[in-house]
Design a protein around this motif. Sequence first.
Motif: not given
Length: 307
Positions: A106-133
């Motif tokens: 965590e200390e070595d990690a550098k933030v390169q960008g941020t984005g948003s997403g939303f919870i698709w189902d209760k199994f933990g699937h998250i939908v977002t844009n491809y360009h975010v990841v």
Amino acid sequence: MEMLASSLHTPPSPLPTITPSSETPCKTSVSTRRRAIVSASTAAMASLLQFSNPISPLCSAIALQPQQPELDQEEDRLVHLFQETSPSVVFIEDLELAKIPKGSEEEDAKVQGTGSGFIWDKFGHIVTNYHVVDKLATDQTGLQRCKVFLVDARGTSFYKDGKLVGIDPANDLAVLKVDAEGYELKPVVIGTSRDLRVGQSCFAIGNPFGYENTLTTGVVSGLGREIPSPNGRAIRGAIQTDAAINSGNSGGPLIDSYGHVIGVNTATFTRKGTGISSGVNFAIPIDTVVRMVPYLIVYGTPYSNRF
């Protein structure tokens, strides 16, 4: 009114000279009483006229009072809409680990960008844009990470590493999965985009410039637009909106007045050299998302890419 004002502002006339005549006192007394009656009647009429005047401050206040509850109801509706939907919206950080670790990951990690997403189902699937990841999707070094910040149904905030399970660059969509064991996730309510109308209200929830849980409001300002995808192809049928969408909003939901997701916020035109949104913003229609996401979850790629 003029008579009353005149009687109020004109200096009183000298008292009449009393003559020895017996008739003079009687006439003066009657005249004085008449003036008093006229003045009192005029004052009463003026008071009534002032009360019934539609532009008087009192009547204006009375006329505005019935509108106040409507404004309060509208505000309460928007507050409720945000409170119901925001727990389903996530904050995504795109991280790059240091090539030579000096401390914890965590200390070595550098933030390169941020984005948003939303919870698709209760199994933990998250939908977002491809360009975010996209950096995670094309990583060849093993140094890219994706951290997802969530809130469960009880309001508990937590974060997890996001695992990329499916990508669709042609439609700028991606699906992440987080380990949500021990947490009760609240998926979004999926709507439809086929019956949208220009002029209807819509709302964007996301994390513009890293400011989490931001709500912006607007209307559907256009339909059937074409916008470029990350792989250069055209995304057809995009929703145009004037609800503010800026850097960090990408991947978040565009919702209607009922809290149903009608699109995925993905792009904005910016004023050249400023990076500021011009108010012409776009979202991928939810009908496209509903068609693609199940294939991304199961196969990792869209149906068309498997043949």
